[in-house]
Scaffold this motif. Structure first.
Motif, short mmCIF file in Angstrom:
data_model
loop_
_atom_site.label_atom_id
_atom_site.label_comp_id
_atom_site.label_asym_id
_atom_site.label_seq_id
_atom_site.Cartn_x
_atom_site.Cartn_y
_atom_site.Cartn_z
N THR A 1 -8.62 90.86 42.50
CA THR A 1 -7.20 91.13 42.24
C THR A 1 -6.61 90.12 41.26
O THR A 1 -5.64 90.43 40.56
CB THR A 1 -6.40 91.14 43.55
N ALA B 1 -4.20 90.91 37.98
CA ALA B 1 -2.92 90.24 37.73
C ALA B 1 -2.89 89.61 36.35
O ALA B 1 -1.88 89.70 35.63
CB ALA B 1 -2.66 89.20 38.80
N TYR C 1 -1.49 98.67 40.27
CA TYR C 1 -0.62 97.50 40.04
C TYR C 1 0.72 98.03 39.56
O TYR C 1 0.78 98.85 38.65
CB TYR C 1 -1.26 96.61 38.97
N GLN D 1 0.43 93.64 42.88
CA GLN D 1 -0.76 94.35 43.29
C GLN D 1 -0.41 95.44 44.31
O GLN D 1 0.36 95.21 45.24
CB GLN D 1 -1.76 93.39 43.93
N LYS E 1 -1.04 97.10 47.46
CA LYS E 1 -1.78 96.68 48.65
C LYS E 1 -0.97 97.01 49.90
O LYS E 1 0.22 97.31 49.83
CB LYS E 1 -2.07 95.18 48.60
N PRO F 1 -6.08 95.95 49.01
CA PRO F 1 -5.69 96.81 47.89
C PRO F 1 -6.16 98.23 48.09
O PRO F 1 -7.15 98.49 48.79
CB PRO F 1 -6.39 96.15 46.70
#
Length: 282
Positions: free
Chosen positions: A77, A81, A116, A121, A123, A129
């Motif tokens: 993740t 990002a 995203y 993120q 999740k 996620p």
């Protein structure tokens, strides 16, 4: 009188630590060495798999990169990002970990599910996620349909928010339809509904047809299709989500076994238990 000095170097003990080899869900003994037709997940499922998890397009300039796994075999993740920054990220390809190269892809930007959103993120509350499908047109296509007249099983982890098909087959009319209060399972165009209200939230699903032709639909370890009897005909798989009836919600992973010999040898209950050990659903 002469003095002789003897210098002794201090001894240094070197401790070697053996790193344990990674073991994925599809490496474990309950699969009895059987390979899946397809395997999509945001965690690494097989130790032999050396590829990425997904390919992500960022909204600011449409640049794409492959996203792999961290040292624990979970989705990287941090790489997402870094790539997406404070914008949005979408899945253009969900890589097939089975070794059969049946990647699920989507070239049309408006039909790509999200990973995203606005610098955050996608999740759940446990920081796991997932791939987020809207209920408008998001779908990932594997290309040529996988079809069998023998036994098969789909294992999925999902969290529906809107009605639609979790997966679809345009040729054989096979799908799992999320309705407002239950699931509807279709093989070769024949429906088998769960005749009770079923919580359409965080669910581990084990869905298929056994070697006697009997349909089954396990929701969090319990078969909800008891008494529906046998069915025959070809069963197919072609899309994650659906072009015909778009699904809204989360999909964490999906993998499929097919063939009488494979279904006879795998331990489906053990697979469900192993999935639950990771996702902690029931």
């Amino acid at each position: 009188m002469s003095l002789k000095l003897r210098l002794t170097a201090p001894s240094i003990a070197i401790r070697r630590t053996r790193l344990s080899a990674f073991t994925g869900l599809l490496d474990e003994s309950h699969d009895a060495g059987n390979t899946t037709d397809v395997a999509y997940s945001l965690r690494k499922l097989r130790s032999a798999y050396a590829g990425s998890a997904i390919r992500v397009r960022r909204s600011q300039d449409d640049a794409e990169i492959d996203i792999g796994f961290d040292s624990n075999g979970l989705l990287d993740t941090a790489a997402i990002a870094t790539h997406c920054a404070n914008k949005n990220g979408f899945v253009t390809k969900w890589y097939d970990q089975s070794g059969n190269s049946r990647d699920a892809v989507q070239a049309t930007s408006t039909k790509q599910p999200a990973i995203y959103e606005a610098g955050v993120q996608v999740k759940d509350s446990n920081n796991r996620p997932f791939v987020k499908f809207d209920d408008t047109d998001d779908v990932l296509d594997i290309g040529d349909e996988i079809a069998t007249t023998e036994a098969f099983k789909h294992f999925l982890v999902v969290d529906p928010t809107n009605p639609g098909r979790l997966y679809d087959s345009q040729g054989d009319g096979d799908n799992i339809l999320v309705q407002s209060f239950r699931y509807l399972f279709r093989i070769n165009g024949a429906n088998a509904a769960i005749n009770e209200n079923t919580a359409l939230n965080y669910n581990i699903l084990d869905v298929g047809r056994d070697n006697n032709g009997t349909r089954n639909f396990f929701v969090n370890g319990t078969d909800k299709l008891v008494g529906w009897g046998a069915t025959s005909g070809s069963s197919g798989f072609e899309e994650i989500g659906s072009t015909a009836s778009p699904y809204g919600g989360a999909i964490y992973e999906l993998f499929r076994f097919s063939g009488d010999a494979k279904i006879a040898n795998i331990d489906a209950a053990a697979i469900r238990t192993a999935m639950n050990e990771h996702y902690e659903v029931f």
